[in-house]
Design an enzyme around this catalytic site. Structure first.
Site, mmCIF file in Angstrom:
data_model
loop_
_atom_site.group_PDB
_atom_site.id
_atom_site.type_symbol
_atom_site.label_atom_id
_atom_site.label_comp_id
_atom_site.label_asym_id
_atom_site.label_seq_id
_atom_site.Cartn_x
_atom_site.Cartn_y
_atom_site.Cartn_z
ATOM 1 N N GLY A 1 0.795 -1.221 0.000
ATOM 2 C CA GLY A 1 0.000 0.000 0.000
ATOM 3 C C GLY A 1 0.827 1.270 0.000
ATOM 4 O O GLY A 1 0.489 2.247 -0.680
ATOM 5 N N THR A 2 1.907 1.287 0.767
ATOM 6 C CA THR A 2 2.727 2.493 0.847
ATOM 7 C C THR A 2 3.330 2.842 -0.504
ATOM 8 O O THR A 2 3.288 4.000 -0.942
ATOM 9 C CB THR A 2 3.841 2.322 1.898
ATOM 10 N N CYS B 1 -2.420 8.666 19.206
ATOM 11 C CA CYS B 1 -1.414 8.820 20.249
ATOM 12 C C CYS B 1 -0.273 9.728 19.805
ATOM 13 O O CYS B 1 0.579 10.092 20.612
ATOM 14 C CB CYS B 1 -0.866 7.447 20.651
#
Length: 385
Positions: free
Chosen positions: A69-70, A325
């Site tokens: 995907g990247t 986060c």
């Protein structure tokens, strides 16, 4: 063990692993070689490409193999921006994209491209009207994900497609890494989509292999220079065992796609309705058809996400935090930050992501375990008082 982290990666199908091993053992020639071993490999490569094109409803020459995907996202975005730079350097994306998209846009911004990042509403969804308002004569690319990887929002790809129908010279890319096999494909892969990215390890195939769909006639500047494989778009010897295994996994996944998606949705709804009864729980994923069936993101207020993940892990339940986060200054954009969720709540978020291999019994076990964890932390944080 209960594995609720399928959006991160999935377990390879045994049948796909068998295919991988057989191809690696028996068909190990280079597809570019002229001898019969190469010819045999080339035939399998074409056969796999045809099968994948048939499953996706595309032309064979529109399927290109990447490392995942990247790479597919970077090739689509940077390849388009560079190819069309003489026609304009304004590119548009959303504020909730995966890092491989968000950081690709940031890299182009450093090179002088003008980037518009569309805001999202409280469900993490872009407003198509905002996109329409952002378009101008220099716009060459729009990249909006199909399904958000953090909270499962389905973006309005159909409505965006209708807008872009009036702008045929603008390339439309959709990161569909989280969308394939979830019984929503028609909603995120419209005829207007020019480029779309897939990653095999999200649907029970090996890691290190992916797909870039490129509509016939669309031009991209290659990011890899080399021997000219994949029609010059992606040089490098093709990973044939992984490609064949990926084709097998895609076929297996789609054989029972509606039933699988319904099972995932049922598990999600069971846990969702349980969480709704608990004070101090913030749920970010919906259970209506505006959300994919396999992602459930929530926070236990006052408990950091990584603490909750490790506590669940001690009970042999595997989940994940989200990029919520990350701080607001981190390179990776956070969906919850973009949704203006308070930092103290956003850093408490965890993500459950389901698969057809999960069961309602596992949902019951999760609820039983989480109930004990919740009561422990509720006493500490005085929740419900």
């Amino acid at each position: 063990m209960i594995y609720f982290d399928n959006s991160a990666t999935t377990k390879i199908y045994p049948e796909a692993l068998t295919t991988y091993n057989k191809v690696a053992t028996d068909i190990w020639g280079n597809p570019s070689s002229l001898h019969k071993l190469g010819d045999r490999a080339s035939q399998l490569l074409m056969s796999s490409r045809k099968q994948i094109a048939g499953l996706l409803g595309t032309e064979v020459n529109e399927i290109f193999f990447t490392s995942g995907g990247t790479e597919s996202n970077n090739t689509a975005i940077k390849g388009t921006a560079i190819q069309k730079r003489e026609f304009g350097k304004h590119i548009i994306t959303s504020s909730v994209e995966h890092a491989s998209v968000a950081n690709a846009f940031t890299a182009l911004e450093r090179l002088g491209y003008r980037v518009t990042r569309l805001p999202v509403d409280k469900e993490g969804r872009v407003n198509p009207q905002d996109l329409k308002n952002a378009l101008d004569k220099d716009t060459t690319l729009v990249s909006i994900m199909g399904v958000n990887n953090e909270i499962g929002t389905i973006q309005p790809i159909e409505a965006i497609s209708e807008i872009l129908d009036n702008y045929p010279n603008i390339t439309f890319h959709v990161d569909n890494v989280q969308a394939f096999g979830k019984n929503i494909w028609d909603r995120v892969f419209t005829p207007r989509v020019d480029l779309s990215s897939l990653s095999a390890h999200k649907y029970h195939a090996p890691r290190g292999i992916g797909i870039l769909y490129k509509k016939t006639g669309k031009m991209l500047t290659p990011l890899h220079d080399g021997g000219g494989q994949e029609k010059g778009l992606r040089s490098g010897t093709e990973n044939l065992p992984a490609i064949a295994a990926m084709a097998k996994s895609m076929r297996l996944l789609l054989e029972q796609e509606p039933e699988n998606a319904a099972r995932e949705q049922a598990i999600k709804e069971k846990i969702y309705h349980y969480l709704k009864t608990l004070p101090g729980i913030e749920i970010f994923s919906g259970i209506d058809d505006g959300f994919a069936p396999h992602v459930l993101c929530f926070a236990l207020t006052g408990i950091r996400g990584e603490t909750l993940v490790h506590t669940l892990e001690s009970h042999d339940i595997y989940t994940s935090t989200t990029s919520a986060c990350a701080s607001k200054t981190a390179d990776e954009a956070s969906t919850l930050v973009a949704m203006h969720v308070d930092d103290k709540i956003a850093t408490s978020a965890i993500r459950l992501s389901f698969d057809a291999s999960n069961t309602m019994e596992e949902a019951d076990q999760f609820i039983e375990v989480f109930d004990g964890i919740y009561r422990h932390f509720a006493k500490i944080n005085h929740l419900g008082e």
